[in-house]
Design a protein around this motif. Sequence first.
Motif, PDB file in Angstrom:
ATOM      1  N   UNK A  35      11.924   8.693  -0.589  1.00 30.58           N
ATOM      2  CA  UNK A  35      12.131   8.133   0.743  1.00 30.58           C
ATOM      3  C   UNK A  35      11.111   7.079   1.134  1.00 30.58           C
ATOM      4  N   UNK A  36       9.988   7.024   0.417  1.00 35.75           N
ATOM      5  CA  UNK A  36       8.910   6.131   0.842  1.00 35.75           C
ATOM      6  C   UNK A  36       8.118   5.618  -0.344  1.00 35.75           C
ATOM      7  N   UNK A  37       7.442   4.524  -0.087  1.00 35.69           N
ATOM      8  CA  UNK A  37       6.601   3.874  -1.083  1.00 35.69           C
ATOM      9  C   UNK A  37       5.280   3.566  -0.389  1.00 35.69           C
ATOM     10  N   UNK A  38       4.177   3.887  -1.009  1.00 34.13           N
ATOM     11  CA  UNK A  38       2.869   3.759  -0.375  1.00 34.13           C
ATOM     12  C   UNK A  38       2.022   2.691  -1.056  1.00 34.13           C
ATOM     13  N   UNK A  39       1.343   1.896  -0.230  1.00 30.16           N
ATOM     14  CA  UNK A  39       0.469   0.829  -0.724  1.00 30.16           C
ATOM     15  C   UNK A  39      -0.905   0.991  -0.082  1.00 30.16           C
ATOM     16  N   UNK A  47      -3.008   3.473   5.139  1.00 35.38           N
ATOM     17  CA  UNK A  47      -2.222   2.868   4.060  1.00 35.38           C
ATOM     18  C   UNK A  47      -0.934   2.303   4.652  1.00 35.38           C
ATOM     19  N   UNK A  48      -0.266   1.491   3.851  1.00 33.59           N
ATOM     20  CA  UNK A  48       1.035   0.940   4.229  1.00 33.59           C
ATOM     21  C   UNK A  48       2.107   1.832   3.631  1.00 33.59           C
ATOM     22  N   UNK A  49       3.105   2.142   4.434  1.00 33.08           N
ATOM     23  CA  UNK A  49       4.226   2.943   3.973  1.00 33.08           C
ATOM     24  C   UNK A  49       5.517   2.158   4.195  1.00 33.08           C
ATOM     25  N   UNK A  50       6.276   1.973   3.124  1.00 30.33           N
ATOM     26  CA  UNK A  50       7.610   1.383   3.232  1.00 30.33           C
ATOM     27  C   UNK A  50       8.584   2.540   3.098  1.00 30.33           C
ATOM     28  N   UNK A  51       9.477   2.672   4.072  1.00 31.02           N
ATOM     29  CA  UNK A  51      10.367   3.829   4.097  1.00 31.02           C
ATOM     30  C   UNK A  51      11.817   3.409   4.280  1.00 31.02           C
ATOM     31  N   UNK A  64       0.046   3.731   8.322  1.00 29.97           N
ATOM     32  CA  UNK A  64      -0.183   5.150   8.574  1.00 29.97           C
ATOM     33  C   UNK A  64      -1.692   5.357   8.606  1.00 29.97           C
ATOM     34  N   UNK A  65      -2.174   5.884   9.724  1.00 28.24           N
ATOM     35  CA  UNK A  65      -3.598   6.131   9.897  1.00 28.24           C
ATOM     36  C   UNK A  65      -3.815   7.638   9.928  1.00 28.24           C
ATOM     37  N   UNK A  66      -4.652   8.121   9.028  1.00 30.34           N
ATOM     38  CA  UNK A  66      -4.910   9.559   8.916  1.00 30.34           C
ATOM     39  C   UNK A  66      -6.339   9.889   9.316  1.00 30.34           C
ATOM     40  N   UNK A  67      -6.475  10.921  10.095  1.00 28.77           N
ATOM     41  CA  UNK A  67      -7.798  11.469  10.442  1.00 28.77           C
ATOM     42  C   UNK A  67      -8.717  10.446  11.107  1.00 28.77           C
ATOM     43  N   UNK A  68      -8.171   9.471  11.828  1.00 31.28           N
ATOM     44  CA  UNK A  68      -9.045   8.475  12.438  1.00 31.28           C
ATOM     45  C   UNK A  68      -8.415   7.923  13.721  1.00 31.28           C
ATOM     46  N   UNK A  69      -8.465   8.717  14.787  1.00 25.12           N
ATOM     47  CA  UNK A  69      -7.910   8.287  16.076  1.00 25.12           C
ATOM     48  C   UNK A  69      -8.681   7.090  16.630  1.00 25.12           C
ATOM     49  N   UNK A  70      -9.975   6.991  16.293  1.00 25.96           N
ATOM     50  CA  UNK A  70     -10.774   5.859  16.753  1.00 25.96           C
ATOM     51  C   UNK A  70     -10.242   4.541  16.215  1.00 25.96           C
ATOM     52  N   UNK A  71      -9.889   4.516  14.933  1.00 32.91           N
ATOM     53  CA  UNK A  71      -9.307   3.313  14.329  1.00 32.91           C
ATOM     54  C   UNK A  71      -7.984   2.977  14.999  1.00 32.91           C
ATOM     55  N   UNK A  72      -7.127   3.980  15.185  1.00 33.18           N
ATOM     56  CA  UNK A  72      -5.838   3.735  15.831  1.00 33.18           C
ATOM     57  C   UNK A  72      -6.044   3.142  17.221  1.00 33.18           C
ATOM     58  N   UNK A  73      -6.921   3.741  18.015  1.00 33.89           N
ATOM     59  CA  UNK A  73      -7.157   3.264  19.386  1.00 33.89           C
ATOM     60  C   UNK A  73      -7.722   1.847  19.389  1.00 33.89           C
ATOM     61  N   UNK A  74      -8.591   1.518  18.435  1.00 32.61           N
ATOM     62  CA  UNK A  74      -9.120   0.169  18.307  1.00 32.61           C
ATOM     63  C   UNK A  74      -7.980  -0.816  18.037  1.00 32.61           C
ATOM     64  N   UNK A 131      -0.694  -6.190   5.273  1.00 38.07           N
ATOM     65  CA  UNK A 131      -1.893  -6.166   4.438  1.00 38.07           C
ATOM     66  C   UNK A 131      -2.879  -7.244   4.892  1.00 38.07           C
ATOM     67  N   UNK A 132      -2.385  -8.443   5.065  1.00 42.49           N
ATOM     68  CA  UNK A 132      -3.248  -9.554   5.474  1.00 42.49           C
ATOM     69  C   UNK A 132      -3.832  -9.310   6.867  1.00 42.49           C
ATOM     70  N   UNK A 133      -2.986  -8.950   7.821  1.00 41.57           N
ATOM     71  CA  UNK A 133      -3.438  -8.803   9.211  1.00 41.57           C
ATOM     72  C   UNK A 133      -4.321  -7.571   9.414  1.00 41.57           C
ATOM     73  N   UNK A 134      -3.882  -6.443   8.927  1.00 41.78           N
ATOM     74  CA  UNK A 134      -4.620  -5.216   9.225  1.00 41.78           C
ATOM     75  C   UNK A 134      -5.904  -5.085   8.410  1.00 41.78           C
ATOM     76  N   UNK A 135      -5.980  -5.730   7.269  1.00 46.11           N
ATOM     77  CA  UNK A 135      -7.240  -5.739   6.520  1.00 46.11           C
ATOM     78  C   UNK A 135      -8.340  -6.388   7.353  1.00 46.11           C
TER      79      UNK A 135
END
Length: 142
Positions: A35-39, A47-51, A64-74, A131-135
């Motif tokens: 169902x998905x492909x991860x990069x 990571x990037x998930x294509x679904x 997909x952001x795991x274990x890092x609510x601070x990053x998500x909120x930023x 990839x370009x933008x979020x990096x």
Amino acid sequence: MDLDIKTLQNQYWKKLTDELIDNYPEFNPRKADRNAYYLPLGNTSAHISMKINSKKKIQECKIVISHNKGLYKFLEKNSPEIEKRLGFSLDWDIKEGIESHITASRDFDIRAENVWDEAIKWHLDKAHEFYIEFTVWMQLYE
């Protein structure tokens, strides 16, 4: 005779993998399931998930952001600038559990094999744009 969804998904991801390897050397793909492909995104928290969701008939590309609510909120705080630079709107979804998602999606029925080339291009273009933008934003966060 119609192929079953599992077979179609496997064929779609195989075709996408071939295109990815040939044209996107910056990615080191990790195929996890049908169902998905991860990069990787160069950050252990995201990571990037294509679904493909065959029931909802959509395809998604998401951060997909795991274990890092601070990053998500930023990132969410900077969402107007991120969306402006990408040129499209995103769905921002902070989850109560481990993962939070930032998603682009569109209609797609995997049974319509005649549009696979367009769907693969959409998946790979969005993944590359993410990839370009979020990096850049991940480096600003660190």
